[in-house]
Design a protein around this motif. Structure first.
Motif, mmCIF file in Angstrom:
data_model
loop_
_atom_site.group_PDB
_atom_site.id
_atom_site.type_symbol
_atom_site.label_atom_id
_atom_site.label_comp_id
_atom_site.label_asym_id
_atom_site.label_seq_id
_atom_site.Cartn_x
_atom_site.Cartn_y
_atom_site.Cartn_z
ATOM 1 N N ASP A 161 0.859 -1.195 0.000
ATOM 2 C CA ASP A 161 0.000 0.000 0.000
ATOM 3 C C ASP A 161 0.887 1.233 0.000
ATOM 4 N N PHE A 162 0.576 2.202 -0.868
ATOM 5 C CA PHE A 162 1.388 3.411 -0.940
ATOM 6 C C PHE A 162 1.214 4.246 0.325
ATOM 7 N N PHE A 163 2.355 4.682 0.871
ATOM 8 C CA PHE A 163 2.333 5.526 2.064
ATOM 9 C C PHE A 163 3.672 6.232 2.152
ATOM 10 N N GLU A 164 3.643 7.530 2.395
ATOM 11 C CA GLU A 164 4.879 8.299 2.471
ATOM 12 C C GLU A 164 4.944 9.043 3.795
ATOM 13 N N TRP A 165 6.090 8.981 4.452
ATOM 14 C CA TRP A 165 6.248 9.647 5.729
ATOM 15 C C TRP A 165 7.672 10.187 5.860
ATOM 16 N N ALA A 166 7.866 11.006 6.872
ATOM 17 C CA ALA A 166 9.180 11.618 7.069
ATOM 18 C C ALA A 166 9.495 11.748 8.553
ATOM 19 N N TYR A 167 10.777 11.740 8.858
ATOM 20 C CA TYR A 167 11.274 12.008 10.209
ATOM 21 C C TYR A 167 12.217 13.193 10.109
#
Length: 291
Positions: A68-74
């Motif tokens: 499943d497409f999912f984009e995140w950042a730290y």
């Protein structure tokens, strides 16, 4: 004889101490781009993710491309969910096991060891560290100190990260990518937190927002192994009777129940006949399990 053993032990500790410091220093200064496969194994089965990653030190942007497409950042101690050109604070901290491994390595682990090994025809350092919650085994290429594989063994299962490709890129590249996003640091709302819980525990997720009589309702639809396909209706306030909704769904042959968290009303609907399984799943999701 004893003198030689003591000297050898002291040298070994010193060498490992230097290696550990070199690895920590290198990781914190690297700017890398890569692709990796993440495999999670537990009693519930095996999950596989394919991810693209851009990292500068501990800051990173992770794009999950499958299943499943999912984009995140730290960024600087905070995690964000990426929506097109915006980064919004995530309702819960998103954990990257690489970061936990490096944190464990930089602290005082219960046990640690190192060895020089062959990894796909390349010389590499194998570093193992343990603390109370997990055992980490990382593979770092020589002489670049690039982390190419990590295995994490925990009481409830194991996780393996394997890089298909990884390379160093100029520092300005990371900055240029970050500049494209509008970073929103407003704390997440109660609705966002509850929707996040549903997303985290479901596969093949779709989210729809509708308005009924000027009332905003968020529909989260997905699949879970224990209860199959499920739809969750979330809305604020008491303008809609959750009891009435539950009765309507039950009258149509569905299993349904309601819950309320911090002013957010939720109605769960499933085709499963075992209502106790549905109750158990809802209780697990809402108890604030680790993200």
């Amino acid at each position: 004889m004893w003198f030689l053993i003591v000297v050898f032990f002291a040298l070994s500790v010193s060498v490992f101490g230097d290696l550990r410091e070199n690895i920590i220093s290198a990781y914190a200064s690297q700017v890398v781009e890569g692709q990796r496969i993440v495999v999670e194994q537990s009693e519930k089965g095996t999950k596989v993710r394919y991810e693209k990653i851009l990292r500068k030190g501990y800051n990173e942007i992770v794009k999950v491309v499958a299943p499943d497409f999912f984009e995140w950042a730290y960024l600087d101690g905070k995690t964000y969910v990426v929506f097109e050109n915006e980064m919004k604070r995530s309702p819960a901290m998103i954990v990257d096991m690489e970061r936990k491994f490096m944190k464990c390595l930089a602290s005082t682990p219960t046990e640690l060891s190192t060895a020089v090994v062959d990894y796909n025809g390349n010389k590499a350092y194998k570093v193992e560290v343990k603390n109370k919650s997990a055992t980490y085994v990382g593979i770092f290429l020589k002489p670049s100190f690039l982390l190419v594989k990590l295995n994490v063994q925990r009481a409830n299962g194991q996780l393996t990260i394997t890089y298909n490709s990884i390379k160093k890129v100029p520092a300005f590249y990371f900055e240029k990518v970050i500049e494209k996003f509008k970073v929103i640091n407003t704390p997440p709302s109660a609705m966002e937190i509850e929707v996040w819980k549903m997303i985290y525990h479901l596969n093949n997720v779709s989210i729809t927002s509708i308005r009924v009589n000027d009332i905003s309702i968020v529909l989260v639809k997905g699949v879970t192994k224990s209860v199959g396909e499920i739809v969750v209706y979330l809305f604020e306030g008491k303008s809609i009777s959750t009891d009435d909704l539950v009765s309507q769904f039950k009258s149509k042959g569905f299993s349904s129940l309601s819950a309320e968290e911090k002013g957010i009303n939720m109605v769960f609907v499933s085709k499963i006949k075992d209502v106790q399984k549905l109750k158990k799943w809802v209780k697990f999701v809402l108890k604030g399990s680790s993200f």
